[in-house]
Design a protein around this motif. Structure first.
Motif, short mmCIF file in Angstrom:
data_model
loop_
_atom_site.label_atom_id
_atom_site.label_comp_id
_atom_site.label_asym_id
_atom_site.label_seq_id
_atom_site.Cartn_x
_atom_site.Cartn_y
_atom_site.Cartn_z
N TYR A 70 0.70 -1.06 -0.02
CA TYR A 70 0.08 0.09 0.07
C TYR A 70 0.74 1.39 0.15
CZ TYR A 70 -3.85 -3.33 0.90
OH TYR A 70 -4.50 -4.03 0.61
N GLY A 71 2.03 1.25 -0.07
CA GLY A 71 2.91 2.43 -0.13
C GLY A 71 3.13 2.92 1.24
N LEU A 72 3.10 2.29 2.33
CA LEU A 72 2.88 3.02 3.42
C LEU A 72 4.47 2.98 4.11
CD1 LEU A 72 0.02 1.36 5.19
CD2 LEU A 72 -0.06 3.62 3.96
N LYS A 73 4.56 4.01 5.01
CA LYS A 73 5.75 3.93 5.61
C LYS A 73 5.86 3.60 7.18
CE LYS A 73 7.40 7.60 2.45
NZ LYS A 73 7.94 9.06 2.51
N LYS A 74 7.10 3.20 7.92
CA LYS A 74 6.88 3.24 9.41
C LYS A 74 6.84 4.24 9.92
CE LYS A 74 10.24 -0.88 9.90
NZ LYS A 74 11.16 -1.22 10.67
N LYS A 75 6.10 4.31 11.20
CA LYS A 75 5.88 5.23 11.81
C LYS A 75 7.14 6.27 12.14
CE LYS A 75 3.15 6.56 15.94
NZ LYS A 75 2.21 6.10 16.87
N GLU A 76 8.13 5.47 12.67
CA GLU A 76 9.39 6.32 13.02
C GLU A 76 9.92 6.90 11.60
OE1 GLU A 76 9.55 2.44 13.40
OE2 GLU A 76 8.65 2.85 15.24
N GLU A 77 9.90 6.29 10.48
CA GLU A 77 10.52 6.91 9.37
C GLU A 77 9.56 8.06 8.85
OE1 GLU A 77 10.49 3.90 6.42
OE2 GLU A 77 12.02 2.59 7.34
N ALA A 78 8.24 7.97 9.26
CA ALA A 78 7.21 9.05 8.66
C ALA A 78 7.67 10.37 9.49
CB ALA A 78 5.91 8.62 8.69
N GLU A 79 7.69 9.94 10.82
CA GLU A 79 7.94 11.13 11.83
C GLU A 79 9.30 11.77 11.43
OE1 GLU A 79 7.83 9.48 15.48
OE2 GLU A 79 5.61 9.46 15.69
N ALA A 80 10.33 11.08 11.04
CA ALA A 80 11.73 11.58 11.13
C ALA A 80 11.57 12.57 9.72
CB ALA A 80 12.81 10.46 10.73
N GLU A 81 10.82 12.28 8.49
CA GLU A 81 10.85 12.75 7.17
C GLU A 81 10.03 13.94 7.65
OE1 GLU A 81 9.29 10.43 3.93
OE2 GLU A 81 10.73 8.99 3.99
N ALA A 82 8.83 14.01 8.25
CA ALA A 82 8.28 15.15 8.67
C ALA A 82 9.01 16.25 9.54
CB ALA A 82 6.84 14.98 9.55
#
Length: 133
Positions: A70-82
């Motif tokens: 589904y093209g999702l990212k891990k929670k930690e990766e998403a927070e780091a990118e934000a």
């Protein structure tokens, strides 16, 4: 009679132990049993941890498959990118982006207007007319 003799009434020497009497306690034997019990507990704990680590690894494989599908990212990766995007946006400017300003910390004009409105409510009618002009 012979069957009343004292030696016959006592019975075998282990009867007292069976009935809860004094036992010959060997401190080294008890210590050894305790060490064996502790070792067994440690081994059970390690087996339990290994079992749950294996289960969690299997779950992570499934999660990663769903993320890929589904093209999702891990929670930690998403927070780091934000966080990286916020840092990059505010890096070249002198002011912070709107999202980074906590509510109630900026725009003093709005606060002054609300204070004036509050004061106007408590003033008598003729004074309100004078201040509005």
């Amino acid at each position: 009679p012979q069957f009343y003799r004292k030696s016959n009434l006592r019975g075998p020497p282990d009867v007292g132990k069976m009935l809860g009497g004094e036992e010959d306690k060997d401190p080294e034997a008890e210590k050894e049993k305790e060490e064996e019990r502790q070792e067994a507990l440690r081994q059970q704990e390690e087996e339990r941890k290994a079992k749950y680590a294996k289960m969690e690894a299997e779950r992570e494989v499934l999660r990663q498959g769903i993320r890929d599908k589904y093209g999702l990212k891990k929670k930690e990766e998403a927070e780091a990118e934000a966080q990286a995007a916020m840092d990059a946006a505010s890096e070249g400017s002198l002011t912070r982006p709107k999202k980074a300003v906590p509510s109630g910390c900026g725009d003093e004009d709005e606060e002054e207007e609300s204070i004036m409105d509050t004061v106007m409510k408590f003033l008598p009618g003729p004074l309100q007319d004078m201040l509005k002009k």
